[in-house]
Design a protein around this motif. Structure first.
Motif, PDB file in Angstrom:
ATOM      1  N   ASP A 269       1.397  -1.375  -4.621  1.00 15.17           N
ATOM      2  CA  ASP A 269       0.066  -0.849  -4.364  1.00 15.17           C
ATOM      3  C   ASP A 269      -0.884  -1.554  -5.324  1.00 15.17           C
ATOM      4  O   ASP A 269      -0.511  -1.876  -6.453  1.00 15.17           O
ATOM      5  CB  ASP A 269       0.003   0.667  -4.568  1.00 15.17           C
TER       6      ASP A 269
ATOM      7  N   PHE B   5      -1.322   0.642   6.176  1.00 12.15           N
ATOM      8  CA  PHE B   5      -1.833  -0.441   5.325  1.00 12.15           C
ATOM      9  C   PHE B   5      -2.835  -1.276   6.117  1.00 12.15           C
ATOM     10  O   PHE B   5      -3.968  -1.448   5.682  1.00 12.15           O
ATOM     11  CB  PHE B   5      -0.689  -1.298   4.788  1.00 12.15           C
TER      12      PHE B   5
ATOM     13  N   ALA C 172      -2.222   4.810  -8.116  1.00 12.26           N
ATOM     14  CA  ALA C 172      -1.232   5.076  -7.067  1.00 12.26           C
ATOM     15  C   ALA C 172       0.176   4.766  -7.566  1.00 12.26           C
ATOM     16  O   ALA C 172       1.106   5.535  -7.322  1.00 12.26           O
ATOM     17  CB  ALA C 172      -1.537   4.256  -5.816  1.00 12.26           C
TER      18      ALA C 172
ATOM     19  N   SER D  13      -3.562  -0.208  -6.482  1.00  9.32           N
ATOM     20  CA  SER D  13      -4.118   0.804  -7.377  1.00  9.32           C
ATOM     21  C   SER D  13      -3.137   1.176  -8.485  1.00  9.32           C
ATOM     22  O   SER D  13      -2.045   1.676  -8.213  1.00  9.32           O
ATOM     23  CB  SER D  13      -4.466   2.066  -6.569  1.00  9.32           C
TER      24      SER D  13
ATOM     25  N   GLU E 183       2.428  -2.460  -9.416  1.00  8.67           N
ATOM     26  CA  GLU E 183       1.051  -2.767  -9.079  1.00  8.67           C
ATOM     27  C   GLU E 183       1.001  -4.242  -8.686  1.00  8.67           C
ATOM     28  O   GLU E 183       1.421  -5.107  -9.447  1.00  8.67           O
ATOM     29  CB  GLU E 183       0.168  -2.510 -10.301  1.00  8.67           C
TER      30      GLU E 183
ATOM     31  N   GLY F 216       0.826  -1.200   0.000  1.00  6.73           N
ATOM     32  CA  GLY F 216       0.000   0.000   0.000  1.00  6.73           C
ATOM     33  C   GLY F 216       0.857   1.245   0.000  1.00  6.73           C
ATOM     34  O   GLY F 216       0.617   2.170   0.765  1.00  6.73           O
ATOM     35  N   CYS F 217       1.857   1.292  -0.877  1.00  4.80           N
ATOM     36  CA  CYS F 217       2.880   2.339  -0.806  1.00  4.80           C
ATOM     37  C   CYS F 217       2.406   3.720  -1.244  1.00  4.80           C
ATOM     38  O   CYS F 217       3.121   4.696  -1.035  1.00  4.80           O
ATOM     39  CB  CYS F 217       4.112   1.940  -1.600  1.00  4.80           C
ATOM     40  N   GLY F 218       1.220   3.821  -1.841  1.00  2.00           N
ATOM     41  CA  GLY F 218       0.737   5.145  -2.234  1.00  2.00           C
ATOM     42  C   GLY F 218       1.738   5.867  -3.108  1.00  2.00           C
ATOM     43  O   GLY F 218       2.210   5.341  -4.103  1.00  2.00           O
TER      44      GLY F 218
END
Length: 161
Positions: free
Chosen positions: A23, A72, A28, A25, A54, A2-4
Motif C-alpha cells: 500500500d 485498486f 494503511a 499509505s 509501503e 492497495g492492500c489496505g
C-alpha cells in the motif's frame, strides 16, 4: 496492490501462499500489520509467508505468479488505467494469473471509486497479451448487500511471450 488492512493478503498467506501486500499509505501498512498481529495464533500464517510493506505499485519490481486486484483499479484516476495495465503486464510472470474483482459496476460520474465495467478491463488487458479465463458477473449474494453496485470476476492469464 492497495492492500489496505490486508484482509486478502492474510487469507492468501493463511492458505500457504508466499504473499506480498503493498500500500502507498504508511498508515494503511501500519494498520494492516496491527490487524495481522491481532489475529489469533491458530489463524496466523506460517512465518515468512506474509510480507506487508509501503510501496508504490507503479515503481514495484519483481515477477509474480498471481496478482489480486480488488478495489485498486477503481481507486485510480481514469488517466492512470493504461499505466495500471502496463504495470500488471510487467509484474506478472508468463502464464501467471491476474484476478480482478471489477467493482463498482454502476453508471456514475466521478470517484473514487470510479465506475468500472467488464468491457473496460478487457480493453485494458487484452492488447497487452492477457486472455480472460473467467469474466462474469458475480451473483447478488456475493456482492455488497443493499447497494446498487455490482461486482464481476475476471481471471486473466498472461500469454507466454
Amino acid at each position: 496492490p492497495g492492500c489496505g488492512r490486508a484482509y486478502a493478503p492474510l487469507a492468501f498467506a493463511q492458505h500457504g501462499y508466499q504473499t506480498l501486500g503493498i500500500d502507498l499509505s504508511p498508515t494503511a501498512v501500519k494498520e494492516a500489520k496491527a490487524f495481522v498481529e491481532s489475529v489469533p495464533a491458530d489463524k496466523k500464517p506460517e512465518d515468512g509467508k506474509l510480507e506487508l510493506k509501503e510501496a508504490n505499485f507503479f515503481a514495484l519490481e519483481g515477477s509474480f505468479d498471481v496478482i489480486y486486484d480488488y478495489t485498486f483499479l477503481c481507486a485510480l484516476h481514469p488517466d492512470a488505467r493504461e499505466k495500471w495495465a502496463a504495470q500488471m503486464a510487467k509484474l506478472l510472470a508468463p502464464n501467471g494469473e491476474l484476478v480482478t474483482l471489477i467493482f463498482p459496476i454502476v453508471a456514475k460520474e466521478g470517484g473514487p471509486p470510479y465506475a468500472m465495467s467488464m468491457d473496460l478491463v478487457k480493453s485494458l488487458l487484452e492488447p497487452l497479451g492477457f486472455e480472460a479465463k473467467t469474466l462474469e458477473m458475480l451473483p447478488d449474494d456475493m456482492c455488497h448487500k443493499g447497494r446498487e453496485e455490482r461486482t464481476a470476476l475476471g481471471r486473466w492469464v498472461k500469454k507466454s511471450a
